[in-house]
Design a protein around this motif. Structure first.
Motif, PDB file in Angstrom:
ATOM      1  N   CYS A 103     -11.639  -4.800  -3.066  1.00 54.30           N
ATOM      2  CA  CYS A 103     -10.187  -4.927  -2.880  1.00 54.30           C
ATOM      3  C   CYS A 103      -9.466  -4.490  -4.155  1.00 54.30           C
ATOM      4  N   THR A 109      -4.385  -0.276  -0.309  1.00 53.53           N
ATOM      5  CA  THR A 109      -5.067  -0.369   0.989  1.00 53.53           C
ATOM      6  C   THR A 109      -4.068  -0.372   2.147  1.00 53.53           C
ATOM      7  N   VAL A 125     -13.305  -2.372   4.438  1.00 55.16           N
ATOM      8  CA  VAL A 125     -13.137  -2.754   3.038  1.00 55.16           C
ATOM      9  C   VAL A 125     -14.158  -3.846   2.742  1.00 55.16           C
ATOM     10  N   ASP A 127     -15.801  -6.528  -0.023  1.00 52.94           N
ATOM     11  CA  ASP A 127     -15.622  -7.237  -1.295  1.00 52.94           C
ATOM     12  C   ASP A 127     -16.578  -8.427  -1.307  1.00 52.94           C
ATOM     13  N   GLN A 132     -10.594 -12.631  -2.064  1.00 49.55           N
ATOM     14  CA  GLN A 132      -9.964 -11.318  -2.194  1.00 49.55           C
ATOM     15  C   GLN A 132      -9.742 -10.692  -0.815  1.00 49.55           C
ATOM     16  N   LEU A 133     -10.693 -10.898   0.069  1.00 48.04           N
ATOM     17  CA  LEU A 133     -10.547 -10.340   1.422  1.00 48.04           C
ATOM     18  C   LEU A 133      -9.412 -11.035   2.169  1.00 48.04           C
ATOM     19  N   LEU A 136      -6.201  -9.718   0.894  1.00 46.45           N
ATOM     20  CA  LEU A 136      -5.912  -8.387   1.449  1.00 46.45           C
ATOM     21  C   LEU A 136      -5.434  -8.506   2.893  1.00 46.45           C
ATOM     22  N   LEU A 148     -12.673  -6.171   7.256  1.00 49.89           N
ATOM     23  CA  LEU A 148     -12.822  -6.725   5.912  1.00 49.89           C
ATOM     24  C   LEU A 148     -14.180  -7.421   5.865  1.00 49.89           C
TER      25      LEU A 148
END
Ligand SMILES: C[S@@+](CC[C@H](N)C(=O)[O-])C[C@H]1O[C@@H](n2cnc3c(N)ncnc32)[C@H](O)[C@@H]1O
Length: 263
Positions: A103, A109, A125, A127, A132-133, A136, A148
């Motif tokens: 991320c 993104t 994506v 991570d 962090q996911l 996002l 994700l």
């Protein structure tokens, strides 16, 4: 590198995680954001806990740093320029399957996913930090064509040759050498032959650059592996049998680089 246990032959064996995420995606329409944390064995790498807890791991860190102006400041005003360079590089395969490794704070993104949505593509994506996911996911529209996936970049539970392109935006400088090598090796495995691996990251500024002298001690203290990218070219960490073509452009007096590796 074809030895990954879950992907023995070019995309023929799909890891259950990949298949599950695919089904979820299909159930919710081709353009829904799917958040997937199915890997109980996922372990946060020690370098993140030791050196980057203040930037990515602690909930207060995520709250603090999720401000584009702040990330831009840390990049000496170059966030948009570097983001746009990455987006422009991805444009050619935007209707295909893209992978973003790790991320990124700010709108990289969201912009990438908007472009991909407009052209019928998909993006995954990855991570290693669920926080962090989740962060996002909050930045993306509900119907973004994004999955994700909680995974370590050095151990991608993804099939061989399954992506048209992959992006690593300021990840490699955070990783110790052997992790960096392993990440690049995994990217080589999952990107299709002829596909691009796009790396945007630090590089060694030119001799006249004032930041070469001011930034160096700060980087050495805060980001202990970053100076590896001042000392050596990205090619050092690529798999031996890897690139057919390596294209490098620098920005801001050499402090940043975009390296495009054609698989
Ligand atoms: C891409 S880097 C830095 C990006 C840049 N400084 C920014 O946010 O603008 C930060 C991300 O990398 C992730 N990360 C670090 N090591 C990783 C690994 N081994 N596998 C997956 N993600 C990783 C961290 O969890 C974090 O979300």
């Amino acid at each position: 590198m074809r030895s990954h246990s879950t992907a023995q032959s070019q995309g023929a064996v799909i890891h259950p995680l990949f298949a599950r995420a695919k089904q979820t995606h299909a159930r919710s329409g081709t353009s829904a954001t799917v958040l997937s944390f199915p890997a109980p064995e996922i372990r946060v790498p020690p370098y993140l806990l030791t050196h980057y807890w203040w930037a990515y791991v602690h909930p207060k860190a995520v709250k603090l740093f999720e401000r584009q102006w702040l990330v831009n400041l840390i990049l000496w005003g170059n966030y948009e320029r570097l983001r746009n360079a990455a987006l422009a590089e991805m444009e050619g395969s935007i209707g295909g399957r893209s992978l973003q490794i790790a991320c990124v704070y700010g709108d990289l993104t969201s912009r990438l996913s908007a472009r991909i949505a407009g052209r019928g593509g998909l993006i995954d994506v990855v991570d290693v930090l669920p926080i962090q996911l989740r962060n996002l996911r909050e930045k993306l529209p509900k119907n973004a064509p994004v999955r994700l996936l909680a995974m370590d970049s050095t151990n991608l539970k993804l099939p061989d040759a399954s992506y048209d392109q992959a992006l690593a935006f300021f990840l490699l400088h955070e990783q110790p050498g052997h992790y960096r090598e392993r990440t690049l090796s995994e990217l080589f495995r999952v990107v299709k032959p002829g596909g691009k691996i796009i790396v945007v990251d630090y590089a060694r500024p030119r001799w006249w650059h004032p930041l070469r002298y001011i930034w160096r001690p700060l980087l050495a203290t805060l980001e202990p592996f970053a100076l590896d990218l001042w000392r050596d070219e990205i090619g050092k960490w690529l798999p031996r049998s890897g690139a057919t073509c390596l294209d490098r452009v620098t920005f801001f007096g050499g402090l940043y680089q975009k390296v495009v590796i054609t698989r």
